[in-house]
Design a protein around this motif. Structure first.
Motif, PDB file in Angstrom:
ATOM      1  N   TYR A 198     -10.752   1.449  -6.878  1.00  0.00           N
ATOM      2  CA  TYR A 198      -9.404   1.236  -7.403  1.00  0.00           C
ATOM      3  C   TYR A 198      -8.379   1.077  -6.283  1.00  0.00           C
ATOM      4  N   PHE A 199      -8.615   1.742  -5.164  1.00  0.00           N
ATOM      5  CA  PHE A 199      -7.634   1.800  -4.084  1.00  0.00           C
ATOM      6  C   PHE A 199      -8.084   1.075  -2.822  1.00  0.00           C
ATOM      7  N   ARG A 200      -9.246   0.477  -2.856  1.00  0.00           N
ATOM      8  CA  ARG A 200      -9.816  -0.119  -1.643  1.00  0.00           C
ATOM      9  C   ARG A 200      -9.107  -1.402  -1.230  1.00  0.00           C
ATOM     10  N   ASP A 201      -8.697  -2.219  -2.189  1.00  0.00           N
ATOM     11  CA  ASP A 201      -8.200  -3.568  -1.886  1.00  0.00           C
ATOM     12  C   ASP A 201      -6.737  -3.747  -2.278  1.00  0.00           C
ATOM     13  N   ILE A 202      -5.908  -2.730  -2.008  1.00  0.00           N
ATOM     14  CA  ILE A 202      -4.498  -2.815  -2.414  1.00  0.00           C
ATOM     15  C   ILE A 202      -3.556  -2.954  -1.225  1.00  0.00           C
TER      16      ILE A 202
END
Length: 266
Positions: free
Chosen positions: A231-235
């Protein structure tokens, strides 16, 4: 300590002393005393009132101390909890059962007297639409609730994915252009809000692909935490190799705008 609850007197005193130590050491402009406190309402609703007793104690004590009362106190909540579709159904699947979203709204109202600034933890792809849709109404209920509270707010953490992936078989379809569209929309909505906005933080400057891969390589097989952390890897506004995305330019051009202070009525 694990036998004490939030409202136990030793916990109140210890946490107050901890907050004082933090302020003495860091001399902060803001102090966030709880992160995503609204999660208690899902995990253990009966403990939320006890948490509020702790929050009230710490807030009242710090505001009564001349040395610390100037530091604004923040508590963040999950902004997605205040989002609903056109039928009034909550975005977060764990808050869809009857009464759960209403409990979140009341919990927010109960919290407001004991904060100086409302913090928003905002990841709109964490909901029933994944990243497939970004409905036009997502900000309406949330900002109306904050504006009614009379408190300023800050986006203490936010982000939108810029790449496509799946989590345990559920697809999350996105792109750098889609991420940039979300950021522009967020900036537009908070700028037009009648509530003062203190700051906005994007959770990652740069994608953490490599640290995620290290986590994956060292985690037990089938670890759900590794899946969840996608969820937070590609933000990031920069990709994992450090290349700027369109959102980086949006961020920079917005930051370069002149600061407009409110004009007091004569």
């Amino acid at each position: 300590w694990n036998t004490y609850d939030f409202d136990a007197e030793p916990v109140k005193i210890a946490f107050l002393k901890y907050c004082i130590r933090v302020m003495e050491f860091f001399q902060p402009d803001y102090l966030a005393v709880a992160i995503e406190a609204s999660a208690v309402l899902d995990e253990a609703p009966e403990r939320y009132a006890k948490y509020l007793a702790l929050q009230q104690f710490v807030y009242t004590a710090l505001k009564g101390m001349k040395r610390y009362r100037h530091v604004p106190l923040i508590v963040s909540v999950s902004a997605t909890s205040f989002m609903a579709d056109e039928y009034g159904i909550a975005f977060k699947e764990d808050e869809m059962p009857l009464g759960k979203r209403e409990r979140q709204l009341q919990g927010f109202r109960d919290l407001v007297p004991y904060v100086d600034i409302v913090g928003l933890s905002f990841y709109p792809h964490y909901g029933k639409y994944n990243a497939s849709q970004l409905p036009a109404s997502i900000f309406d209920d949330m900002l109306a609730l904050i504006e009614a509270s009379g408190k300023p707010f800050a986006v203490t953490e936010s982000g939108y994915i810029a790449e496509t992936f799946d989590i345990v078989g559920f697809p999350f379809t996105s792109s750098a252009a889609k991420q940039n569209r979300y950021l522009k929309w967020l900036l537009y909505e908070i700028e037009k809000s009648s509530s003062p906005v203190e700051f906005l933080i994007n959770f990652h400057l740069r994608d953490n692909d490599y640290s995620w891969e290290r986590l994956r390589d060292n985690a037990p097989p089938g670890s759900l935490f590794i899946e969840f952390y996608k969820y937070f890897r590609d933000i990031g506004t920069f990709d994992g190799d450090g290349n700027p995305r369109p959102s980086a330019r949006t961020w920079k051009t917005t930051l370069d705008l002149p600061l407009r202070r409110p004009v007091s009525p004569r």
